[in-house]
Design a protein around this motif. Sequence first.
Motif, short mmCIF file in Angstrom:
data_model
loop_
_atom_site.label_atom_id
_atom_site.label_comp_id
_atom_site.label_asym_id
_atom_site.label_seq_id
_atom_site.Cartn_x
_atom_site.Cartn_y
_atom_site.Cartn_z
N LEU A 30 -32.36 36.74 -21.74
CA LEU A 30 -31.46 37.34 -20.82
C LEU A 30 -30.27 36.31 -20.47
O LEU A 30 -29.17 36.61 -20.12
N GLY A 31 -30.93 35.02 -20.32
CA GLY A 31 -29.92 34.04 -19.98
C GLY A 31 -28.99 33.71 -21.15
O GLY A 31 -27.78 33.06 -20.80
N THR A 32 -29.18 34.13 -22.28
CA THR A 32 -28.10 33.81 -23.51
C THR A 32 -27.23 34.83 -23.36
O THR A 32 -26.04 34.71 -23.93
N TYR A 33 -27.29 36.10 -22.91
CA TYR A 33 -26.33 36.97 -22.81
C TYR A 33 -24.75 36.98 -22.29
O TYR A 33 -23.89 37.52 -22.93
N PRO A 34 -24.68 36.02 -21.24
CA PRO A 34 -23.03 35.75 -21.05
C PRO A 34 -22.42 35.21 -21.82
O PRO A 34 -21.17 35.10 -21.90
N THR A 35 -23.07 34.34 -22.90
CA THR A 35 -22.14 33.70 -24.02
C THR A 35 -22.24 34.62 -25.12
O THR A 35 -21.58 34.12 -26.25
#
Length: 249
Positions: free
Chosen positions: A98-103
């Motif tokens: 989920l932490g990769t979604y902003p990029t």
Amino acid sequence: MSDALQVDQMYVSYQGNQVVKDVTFSVGNGTIVGIIGPNGAGKSTLMKAALGLIPKDKGEVLVNGKPLKQSQKKIAYVPQRSDIDWDFPITVIDVVLLGTYPTLGLFKRPGKSERAWAAECLKKVGMQNFATRQIGELSGGQQQRVFLARALAQKAELFLLDEPFVGIDVASEETIIQILRELKREGKTIIVVHHDLSKAESYFDHLLLLNQELIHFGTSSDVLKPEVITKAYSNQFSFLNKSGQVNCT
């Protein structure tokens, strides 16, 4: 270079009562800051309002000199464990992903490179062997490590953590503080809502002392002076330690 976080004249109300009043401060880049104060002081409220997670009555928030909406991809947030639904059917590796979604671009899903990066972040927090576990099966300390891994996966510049050391084991606490110090060495900025004053000076470069209003913001050694800290905690202290600092009961 602009400060990592600037908060100007922040006011926040809860159920009709003002719980944060006229708070102004700036946090420089590459530092670890603790937000301390008694129960009900508005510490978590201040952090959530600065992140735009709850409405504020008034105030401006800038991240590296830019409005919050333009900077959200550069901010990672680790909420209190009590704010998370631990029964949600999601695995450890998927939490970190989920932490990769902003990029990622719109409608894109994590691919091979994102999964490799998530696995690396899990390894950094010592949780690589738990990747396929359901998040609710973990201990409190393990859960907190996973959410820190999610924050690392975001590749943020500003990290905000709300009471990350509550209800976790000593080993997890030591792991987390070491990672935060490593982030600082990389030039990242970390802000932590914290309650244990006995560790505040060793954990943080600066402290923000809050009791609805900003009492003092400065170096940890200055804020923890008895004549400063008692302005917020009043009669909640039992004794002074050998170094002259205050211990809270």
